[in-house]
Structure formats: structure tokens, C-alpha cells
Design a protein around this motif. Structure first.
Motif, short mmCIF file in Angstrom:
data_model
loop_
_atom_site.label_atom_id
_atom_site.label_comp_id
_atom_site.label_asym_id
_atom_site.label_seq_id
_atom_site.Cartn_x
_atom_site.Cartn_y
_atom_site.Cartn_z
N UNK A 131 1.29 9.36 0.86
CA UNK A 131 1.57 9.24 2.29
C UNK A 131 3.06 9.41 2.54
N UNK A 132 3.88 8.75 1.71
CA UNK A 132 5.32 8.86 1.90
C UNK A 132 5.80 10.28 1.70
N UNK A 145 0.83 -1.20 0.00
CA UNK A 145 0.00 0.00 0.00
C UNK A 145 0.87 1.25 0.00
N UNK A 146 1.93 1.22 0.79
CA UNK A 146 2.78 2.40 0.91
C UNK A 146 3.68 2.60 -0.31
N UNK A 147 4.16 1.49 -0.89
CA UNK A 147 5.19 1.62 -1.91
C UNK A 147 4.71 1.26 -3.31
N UNK A 148 3.53 0.75 -3.46
CA UNK A 148 3.09 0.34 -4.78
C UNK A 148 1.76 0.98 -5.20
N UNK A 149 1.25 1.90 -4.40
CA UNK A 149 0.00 2.55 -4.82
C UNK A 149 0.21 4.06 -4.84
N UNK A 150 -0.74 4.70 -5.51
CA UNK A 150 -0.68 6.15 -5.65
C UNK A 150 -0.81 6.83 -4.28
N UNK A 151 -1.79 6.34 -3.52
CA UNK A 151 -2.03 6.98 -2.23
C UNK A 151 -0.86 6.73 -1.28
#
Lengths: 415, 297
Positions: free
Chosen positions: B177-178, B167-173
Motif C-alpha cells: 500500500x505504501x 497494518x501499514x508499516x509491519x505487514x507485507x500488504x
């Protein structure tokens, strides 16, 4: 004629106005028909779960006494104070009850920490505290009536029974890391050696901590054939669960506990405790008409058809009746009168006859051992034939003939 | 020795589970969420209630608890946390207050206790969550007996950590967040709707705490104040691992778990606990920013 009556009218109305304006405790001095007693239990915070039950038991006993005509014909009124699971608050509320409300008897406290915190208040003001929880002993106060079991009443018959009847020879002692488990371990070690068995380890876990994996592994590897548990609170739930989950069997290496009661068994799921043992004076399963009626009345009182009773709750209930008997015997509610008259008072409690020892003001109770069944209730597998004398200093050489806690206080020379 | 390491691993995965939600909340928002433990508690109660009222077991409780706590988290973000961004001390107090409110809500059965109405499964007492029979007991692998429930927790932790990573590294959202973790103002200047992303992050973090609650309910007592102890442990992991660093959280949690397990096996549990705290103190003295951290903050 007219003037005098008018003056009298003025005087009397002024007096009544003053009475109305005066603080509550002064007004209560006029209404001498009720006897006020304190109930000091946590209604909030971590300990409130258990202490609310104890407060209910005290209130129920008072309600029953009132329904039967009160004490010396006077109605008893409970002033409930919240200790908030915090010894400092307990101390403040005890001062409030004893000093401001002028209450001479308080039923209350659940932990030793809170009892120790309120003790100076009762001793300085010469008031009486009735304390119902089984505890580690090593205390002797003329201002406290202890109606729960002490170490010798929980362990005196238990350890020999485990060694002889269960044939266990290697004890692993576990407990929570505070005074009760450590004092209980001290008494146990003495009794274990006297019974010809031995203890292989004596380990503690922080209060409230619930990571039992390493400890259970140690038990498994120690080759112990029985575990003596003085674990308290909700961490014992995690303990029994982990015990079964690591493949330990209660049939081969049973957990023999001093604290685990109906409450914790219900919280862990009865299947985890089935086959283990607990030694306390009272079990919910005691099959007498008196106990059945007690459970029924308690359930009705708290309006919960599934409510459970357990040993401290029973003691919280019967100590109110012992207080009543002492007050009626001395025809006074003062601490001195209660102290002079409560020794030797007996009462048929739901769990059987209890008696207050005139020397130590601790209760003679009947030690019982229960084996937990799959339904979360116990089967009483061993019971003392009669109530046993309380010896609060049993770890320090106190015996029936060599009393340390005496009428004049603790004889420290013998320790 | 292998069984000691396995115990350490399971202790570590419980730490990581509890910390996972906090890592992204604290990282993205700079909010010290003191109510995180209560989210875990609500998750545990969701499991108990699912069992009592729907008759469904532990597995079914996981999605229910996730949705429930995520909604609760969303609500808390909207009502309280949103107004306090950038005020670390204030969020600490406010969320501590929220924690007490949530605890009392459970204790007083949503206020119904005042009217003498009793909801089974809530209230001040201890609750019990039965564990499915296949997860009770132990099984043998390579001569070592492995506790089935602990193995399940380790597996769940791996799945949840992977999901969070994806979720953190492979999605737009996740990228947004990052970006916010690195520099919230710059992210806002680049057109990221920081408020929306924050609300979603908070909800997701709370949802993870909910799942932790369900899993923890399997070996711990469920009671209104169960969250307090867990939140301390998860803060240890977040602070020592580096704020907002998923890798840091994983490494620290497993590391601390192993230290706990090994020290406890050699000496005892109390020394082990002290050792863990000592190690964390040492770590933040030497590396105040945590093991792994971003340069941005």
C-alpha cells in the motif's frame, strides 16, 4: 334536418376533442365539483423526516373532511408538491401551485426560511398559505394564516413559571445559530428580567453541529440553575446526551426547551430527557378522548402503530378544518373570502379549542408546559386556563392593547 | 484548563476516526471518496439494527459494522471506483452519486417502502442507539471529571490508529500500500497487484468508517444524512495533514481538535469553527502539500 344534426354532431365532437386535448388545468375548469388545495412539504432532503409527517396530517384532515361530505358538498383534492428541503424549490413549487394549478389555498412550509421564500408568491397572486409551525413572529401578512404558536405563547407563561414555581434565578440561554433562537432569546431576556431573575449567558451553536462538550462545560461553570434551550434539529439530541454524560442533572439544573418534542425525545432515548421541560400548546400525552381518538386515527392513517404526534402535526391537522369553516362561512374558496371569514373561527382541535385572531391571522392557542418522563411522554405540569392571544411582535412592545399586527397590516410606527 | 484540553482531545479523536479510513483511501488511490460519510452512516445504522434485531449492544456492533461496511466498500470499489482511477474529478462525482444512492437506500428501506413494508431501524426518521450503562455519565481523575463515553472514544481511536499503523508499516500488504501511495506505476512495475491491493485498501478504509459510525452513534442522532457533516471534517484533516500520511492525520486531527476546544472555551463554538477553517486555509496556503507528505506524489 339531417344536415343540421350532422353539423351539430360535428361541432360537439370537435368541442369534446378540444377539451380532451387541452391542458390539465383547463379540463379541471369543466369538472368544478372538486376543490383543489395544495400541500407544500419536503418529501426529500434533510427536512423530509418532519415535513412528511405534516403532509400526512393535512392529507388525513382532508380525507376526514371528504368522508363527512366535503366542503360545501364538494370533494377536496390535495395536490402534494415536494419542497425538497430547499427554499428556492419551495418558491418554485409555490408558483406552480398558485399560478399554473390555480390553487387558492396551500397548506405548507415548515421552516421560516421556506415560508419567507414563498411569501411573495402568495402576496402577489393573492392566495392563502396556512402555516402550522411555531415560529419567531415578527411577520404580519394578510396572505398567511399562522396556526402555530408565536414567542409570547411559548414564553409568556413559561419564564415566570420557571422563575416562580421552579424557583430558578439564573438562566443560561442556548440556541442554534439562526433567526428563531435569536428572536426567542430576545423575548426571553425581557421576560426573565421582568420575572426578577437574570440571564448569565446567551450562546449559539451552528445548525446541525453536534459537538456540545465545550458548551455543556460552560453551562456547568456558569453557575446557572436553569438552561433555556432554543436548539433545533438533531443537534439537540447530542445536547441532551452530552448534558447527562457530563454529569449534569435535570433535577438540579433542568433544561427548559421551546422546541424539543416527542420526536427528538424518542431519537435521543427518553432517559436523557427525563425531568426536563418543554413549552408548546400540544403534547401527545394530553388526556382527552378527542386527543386519544386523534392519535389512533393518525396511526391508522399512516399505517404505523407506533407513530408519534406532536405540536406542529396537530396544528397542520386542525388548520385544514379552520380553512373549511372559513370557506363555508364565506361560500367561496378565494383568498379574500377566507381572509374575511377566518378571523374569529374556532375549532375544537385534539389539543383543545383554537381560534384565529381576526387582526393578525395567528391562532389563539393554549400554552402548556410539559415535563418529560422516563417513558418519553410528557406530564402536563402547567396549562393556561384559556387560549392566549397571539402577539407576533411581542419582542418589540406589542401587547394586548398596543397591537402592531393589525387588520390593515403591520403598524411599523409602533416598533 | 485540563478539562478543556481533554475536550479538545476527544473532538480531535472523533476527527481522526472519521479521517482514518479516508487517509488511506485518498492516499493510496487518489480517490476523493465522497461516500465516506455514508460509510460512517451505514456503520451507525448497523449498530442500531444490531440493537433492535439481535438485542446486542454497542461492543458487539463494532465488528458487525466493520464487516458490513468493508463489504460495501469492496462492492463500491469493484463496481464504480475501479473504472475511474486517475480521474480525480470523475471519482468525486461518481462517489457523490453513490453517497446519494446509499442515503436513499436507507431512507426508502431498501426500496421496500414502496410496497408498504417497514423495517424497524431504517427509514427517514431519527434513530437512537443506547449507550451501555458503564459508559454513561462521568468519572473523576485528579479532580477533573471525565466523560466516560468520550474516554471510550479516545481509547478506541488509539487502538484503531495503532492497528492501522501496524497494518501499514509491519505487514507485507501494508508495504505494498505504501509503495502504491508513493508511486502506483512503479509499484505495478515491481509486480504488485495494484488492483487487488486497492480493493482491499478501499474495503479496509470503509470498514474503519463503519466503526466510526458505531462510536458516533453513541452521542449523535442516527439519520440518513448524518454523514455529510462528518465527511467535511475528515477531508480537512486529510488535506491539511498531507495526503496518505498517517502521522499527518494524527497530528492535524489532534491539533484541530485542541484549537476547536480552546477557542470554543475562550469565545464560543461558532468562532471556534471559523478558527479551525481559517487555520486549515492558512496551512494549505503555506504548505500546499500538507503538514507531512511524501515526495513521490
Amino acid at each position: 334536418m339531417l344536415t343540421t344534426s350532422r353539423r351539430r354532431l360535428l361541432v360537439s365532437s370537435a368541442a369534446s376533442a378540444a377539451a380532451l386535448a387541452s391542458p390539465a388545468w383547463m379540463r379541471s375548469a369543466f369538472a368544478a365539483d372538486t376543490i383543489k388545495v395544495g400541500a407544500l412539504y419536503s418529501q426529500t432532503g434533510g427536512l423530509s423526516i418532519v415535513e412528511k409527517m405534516l403532509a400526512n396530517a393535512v392529507r388525513m384532515a382532508v380525507a376526514e373532511i371528504n368522508a363527512a361530505g366535503g366542503v360545501m358538498g364538494r370533494t377536496v383534492e390535495v395536490v402534494l408538491e415536494d419542497g425538497a428541503s430547499d427554499p428556492k424549490t419551495f418558491n418554485e413549487k409555490a408558483s406552480k401551485l398558485v399560478t399554473r394549478d390555480r390553487i387558492e389555498t396551500v397548506f405548507g412550509c415548515h421552516t421560516s426560511a421556506s415560508r419567507k421564500a414563498v411569501l411573495p408568491v402568495f402576496e402577489r397572486r393573492n392566495a392563502m398559505l396556512f402555516y402550522q409551525t411555531h415560529y419567531e413572529g415578527y411577520e404580519c401578512s394578510k396572505n398567511v394564516v399562522y396556526s402555530g404558536a408565536v414567542a409570547n405563547q411559548q414564553l409568556g407563561n413559561y419564564i415566570p413559571w420557571i422563575a416562580q414555581k421552579l424557583g430558578k434565578k439564573k438562566f443560561f440561554i442556548v440556541g442554534s445559530n439562526y433567526v428563531y433562537p435569536r428572536e426567542m432569546a430576545k423575548v426571553s431576556k425581557k421576560l426573565i428580567e421582568e420575572s426578577g431573575a437574570k440571564w448569565v449567558a446567551d450562546e449559539y451553536l451552528e445548525l446541525g453541529h453536534s459537538e456540545w462538550a465545550t458548551m455543556v462545560r460552560k453551562i456547568k461553570e456558569s453557575g446557572a440553575d436553569v438552561v433555556l434551550s432554543n436548539v433545533v434539529g438533531d443537534s439537540l439530541v447530542a445536547f441532551y446526551r452530552e448534558y447527562k454524560n457530563q454529569g449534569m442533572s435535570q433535577a438540579a439544573v433542568p433544561i427548559c426547551a421551546t422546541v424539543t418534542s416527542e420526536i427528538e425525545i424518542a431519537a435521543m432515548g427518553a432517559e436523557y430527557a427525563a425531568g426536563s421541560y418543554t413549552s408548546v400548546p400540544y403534547f401527545m400525552s394530553i388526556d382527552t378522548p378527542a386527543n386519544k381518538s386523534f392519535i389512533e386515527r393518525y396511526r391508522k392513517f399512516v399505517n404505523d402503530p407506533k407513530a408519534v404526534t406532536y405540536h406542529s402535526l396537530e396544528a397542520a391537522y386542525f388548520q385544514v378544518f379552520l380553512w373549511k369553516q372559513a370557506v363555508e362561512a364565506g361560500k367561496a374558496t378565494t383568498a379574500d373570502a377566507i381572509r374575511a371569514n377566518i378571523g374569529g373561527q374556532t375549532f375544537d382541535a385534539p389539543g383543545g379549542r383554537v381560534r384565529i385572531d381576526p387582526d393578525s391571522l395567528h391562532a389563539w392557542v393554549t400554552p402548556r408546559i410539559g415535563q418529560w418522563q422516563a417513558d418519553g411522554q410528557s406530564k402536563v405540569v402547567d396549562a393556561n386556563p384559556q387560549p392566549l392571544r397571539p402577539l407576533p411582535y411581542s419582542a418589540y412592545g406589542e401587547t394586548d392593547s398596543n397591537l402592531i399586527c393589525t387588520r390593515k397590516g403591520a403598524v411599523t410606527a409602533k416598533i | 484548563m485540563l478539562d478543556v484540553l481533554l475536550i479538545g482531545l476527544s473532538v480531535g479523536s472523533i476527527l481522526l476516526l472519521a479521517a482514518l479510513g479516508l487517509v488511506i483511501i485518498y492516499g493510496a488511490m487518489g480517490v476523493v471518496n465522497m461516500a465516506h460519510g455514508e460509510m460512517i452512516m451505514v456503520g451507525a445504522y448497523a449498530a442500531v439494527m444490531t440493537q433492535i434485531w439481535l438485542g446486542w449492544g454497542l461492543y458487539a456492533a463494532i465488528p458487525i459494522a466493520f464487516v458490513l461496511t468493508a463489504l460495501l466498500g469492496f462492492l463500491i470499489e469493484r463496481c464504480v471506483v475501479r473504472r475511474l482511477y486517475g480521474r480525480l474529478g470523475d471519482t468525486l462525482l461518481a462517489t457523490w452519486g453513490v453517497a446519494i444512492l446509499v442515503q436513499q437506500f436507507v431512507r426508502l428501506e431498501g426500496g421496500l417502502a414502496f410496497f408498504g413494508i417497514h423495517i424497524e431501524g431504517l427509514g427517514p426518521g431519527l434513530q437512537n442507539m443506547p449507550v451501555p450503562t458503564e459508559l454513561q455519565g462521568a468519572f473523576q481523575i485528579a479532580g477533573t471529571s471525565i466523560n466516560a463515553y468520550r474516554a471510550f472514544i479516545v481509547a478506541s481511536t488509539i487502538v484503531l490508529t495503532l492497528a492501522t499503523w501496524l497494518l501499514l508499516y509491519r505487514t507485507r500488504i501494508g508495504m505494498q500500500v505504501r509503495a502504491i501511495i508513493r508511486n502506483p506505476r512503479m509499484a505495478a512495475a515491481c509486480g504488485i497487484d495494484v488492483e487487488r491491493v486497492n480493493a482491499l485498501t478501499f474495503a479496509f478504509g470503509a470498514g474503519l468508517a463503519g466503526i466510526t459510525g458505531v462510536l458516533v452513534a453513541g452521542f449523535k442522532t442516527v439519520s440518513p444524512d448524518m454523514g455529510t457533516a462528518l465527511v467535511v471534517d475528515s477531508f480537512l484533516v486529510v488535506v491539511a495533514g498531507g495526503v496518505g500520511s498517517l502521522l499527518g492525520a494524527v497530528v492535524t486531527a489532534i491539533g484541530l481538535g485542541e484549537v476547536n476546544g480552546v477557542v470554543a472555551a475562550v469565545t464560543n463554538d461558532i468562532v471556534a469553527r471559523a478558527a479551525v477553517f481559517g487555520l486549515v486555509i492558512l496551512l494549505i496556503v503555506v504548505r500546499p502539500q500538507g503538514l507531512f507528505s511524501f515526495k513521490g506524489r
